[in-house]
Design a protein around this motif. Structure first.
Motif, PDB file in Angstrom:
ATOM      1  N   THR A  30       0.825  -1.199   0.000  1.00 40.82           N
ATOM      2  CA  THR A  30       0.000   0.000   0.000  1.00 40.82           C
ATOM      3  C   THR A  30       0.862   1.254   0.000  1.00 40.82           C
ATOM      4  N   VAL A  31       1.904   1.255   0.806  1.00 44.04           N
ATOM      5  CA  VAL A  31       2.807   2.404   0.862  1.00 44.04           C
ATOM      6  C   VAL A  31       3.513   2.589  -0.476  1.00 44.04           C
ATOM      7  N   LEU A  32       3.942   1.497  -1.112  1.00 41.58           N
ATOM      8  CA  LEU A  32       4.618   1.592  -2.406  1.00 41.58           C
ATOM      9  C   LEU A  32       3.687   2.139  -3.490  1.00 41.58           C
ATOM     10  N   VAL A  33       2.445   1.707  -3.490  1.00 41.71           N
ATOM     11  CA  VAL A  33       1.478   2.214  -4.471  1.00 41.71           C
ATOM     12  C   VAL A  33       1.217   3.697  -4.241  1.00 41.71           C
ATOM     13  N   VAL A  34       1.068   4.093  -2.998  1.00 39.21           N
ATOM     14  CA  VAL A  34       0.828   5.509  -2.685  1.00 39.21           C
ATOM     15  C   VAL A  34       2.029   6.356  -3.087  1.00 39.21           C
ATOM     16  N   ILE A  35       3.234   5.887  -2.815  1.00 48.59           N
ATOM     17  CA  ILE A  35       4.444   6.634  -3.191  1.00 48.59           C
ATOM     18  C   ILE A  35       4.526   6.779  -4.707  1.00 48.59           C
ATOM     19  N   TYR A  36       4.254   5.688  -5.442  1.00 48.27           N
ATOM     20  CA  TYR A  36       4.302   5.749  -6.909  1.00 48.27           C
ATOM     21  C   TYR A  36       3.326   6.788  -7.448  1.00 48.27           C
ATOM     22  N   PHE A  37       2.077   6.747  -6.992  1.00 49.27           N
ATOM     23  CA  PHE A  37       1.084   7.657  -7.543  1.00 49.27           C
ATOM     24  C   PHE A  37       1.296   9.091  -7.086  1.00 49.27           C
ATOM     25  N   MET A  38       1.771   9.308  -5.884  1.00 50.62           N
ATOM     26  CA  MET A  38       2.069  10.677  -5.455  1.00 50.62           C
ATOM     27  C   MET A  38       3.206  11.262  -6.284  1.00 50.62           C
ATOM     28  N   LEU A  39       4.234  10.469  -6.542  1.00 50.73           N
ATOM     29  CA  LEU A  39       5.356  10.931  -7.349  1.00 50.73           C
ATOM     30  C   LEU A  39       4.904  11.210  -8.788  1.00 50.73           C
ATOM     31  N   MET A  40       4.099  10.325  -9.339  1.00 48.74           N
ATOM     32  CA  MET A  40       3.643  10.510 -10.715  1.00 48.74           C
ATOM     33  C   MET A  40       2.688  11.697 -10.848  1.00 48.74           C
ATOM     34  N   LEU A  41       1.830  11.918  -9.863  1.00 48.07           N
ATOM     35  CA  LEU A  41       0.956  13.097  -9.893  1.00 48.07           C
ATOM     36  C   LEU A  41       1.766  14.387  -9.820  1.00 48.07           C
ATOM     37  N   PHE A  42       2.795  14.385  -8.997  1.00 45.84           N
ATOM     38  CA  PHE A  42       3.654  15.555  -8.869  1.00 45.84           C
ATOM     39  C   PHE A  42       4.391  15.830 -10.176  1.00 45.84           C
ATOM     40  N   ILE A  43       4.974  14.786 -10.760  1.00 45.81           N
ATOM     41  CA  ILE A  43       5.727  14.939 -12.004  1.00 45.81           C
ATOM     42  C   ILE A  43       4.802  15.357 -13.152  1.00 45.81           C
ATOM     43  N   SER A  44       3.617  14.739 -13.244  1.00 47.43           N
ATOM     44  CA  SER A  44       2.716  15.104 -14.343  1.00 47.43           C
ATOM     45  C   SER A  44       2.174  16.510 -14.171  1.00 47.43           C
ATOM     46  N   GLY A  45       1.953  16.935 -12.952  1.00 42.32           N
ATOM     47  CA  GLY A  45       1.523  18.310 -12.717  1.00 42.32           C
ATOM     48  C   GLY A  45       2.576  19.311 -13.138  1.00 42.32           C
ATOM     49  N   LEU A  46       3.812  19.012 -12.814  1.00 43.98           N
ATOM     50  CA  LEU A  46       4.888  19.904 -13.229  1.00 43.98           C
ATOM     51  C   LEU A  46       5.080  19.899 -14.740  1.00 43.98           C
ATOM     52  N   SER A  47       4.966  18.726 -15.360  1.00 42.72           N
ATOM     53  CA  SER A  47       5.201  18.656 -16.801  1.00 42.72           C
ATOM     54  C   SER A  47       4.063  19.271 -17.601  1.00 42.72           C
ATOM     55  N   LEU A  48       2.841  19.266 -17.082  1.00 44.37           N
ATOM     56  CA  LEU A  48       1.728  19.866 -17.812  1.00 44.37           C
ATOM     57  C   LEU A  48       1.680  21.378 -17.685  1.00 44.37           C
ATOM     58  N   PHE A  49       2.061  21.911 -16.551  1.00 43.24           N
ATOM     59  CA  PHE A  49       1.888  23.331 -16.325  1.00 43.24           C
ATOM     60  C   PHE A  49       3.176  24.135 -16.334  1.00 43.24           C
ATOM     61  N   TYR A  50       4.325  23.478 -16.346  1.00 46.19           N
ATOM     62  CA  TYR A  50       5.602  24.167 -16.473  1.00 46.19           C
ATOM     63  C   TYR A  50       6.347  23.532 -17.626  1.00 46.19           C
ATOM     64  N   THR A  51       6.315  24.217 -18.773  1.00 45.12           N
ATOM     65  CA  THR A  51       6.914  23.621 -19.967  1.00 45.12           C
ATOM     66  C   THR A  51       8.432  23.551 -19.864  1.00 45.12           C
TER      67      THR A  51
END
Length: 159
Positions: A30-51
């Motif tokens: 559960t912790v590994l899944v949460v870490i993966y998705f939190m990291l991916m949400l952070f990275i995708s947020g940065l990549s979508l809104f900061y070119t």
């Protein structure tokens, strides 16, 4: 939109199944899944809104399920939209040169391909991620030690 949400859910559950099948305790998986998705949400947020995102870790958007989902949802929601029909000029007095009048302009600013392939490649990537993780989960489950929970007992023959 519903198809995109469905593909996101299936891809996310395939990652969770893969991580859960490999761990012996549910808390660690559960912790590994949460870490993966939190990291991916952070990275995708940065990549979508900061070119001008950090070029060293921009490769992470290609393994990010939320990146493909957000891109597909933006493509389906903004394509064909008109936001300021009363203002046909490029500038409005209170918002100099920051006015976006069509959804196509917004998608171009975000760096999203306007073609139909630009939309369907996100679904193809989500399908590939889902198939890869479900296949890896199957291989991982095959390697587990099989336990027999039910024993079949045959009745004794009557003499």
């Amino acid at each position: 939109m519903y198809f995109t949400i469905m593909m996101l859910a299936y891809s996310a559950s395939s990652v969770a199944l893969f991580i859960g099948a490999g761990e012996k305790t549910a808390a660690i998986s559960t912790v590994l899944v949460v870490i993966y998705f939190m990291l991916m949400l952070f990275i995708s947020g940065l990549s979508l809104f900061y070119t001008n995102f950090l070029q060293n870790i921009s490769w992470m958007q290609y393994v990010s399920i939320p990146h493909y989902g957000f891109t597909a949802l933006q493509h389906s929601e903004f394509l064909g939209q008109s936001f300021c029909t009363e203002h046909n000029t490029a500038e409005v007095s209170r918002c100099h040169s920051y006015v976006i009048c069509t959804g196509e302009e917004f998608l171009i600013i975000q760096g999203i391909d306007l073609s139909s392939w630009g939309f369907w490649k996100n679904h193809a990537a989500l399908s590939c991620i889902m198939i890869i993780f479900l296949s890896l989960t199957y291989v991982q489950l095959l390697s587990l030690k099989k336990k027999r929970h039910f024993e079949i007992s045959l009745p004794l023959s009557l003499n």
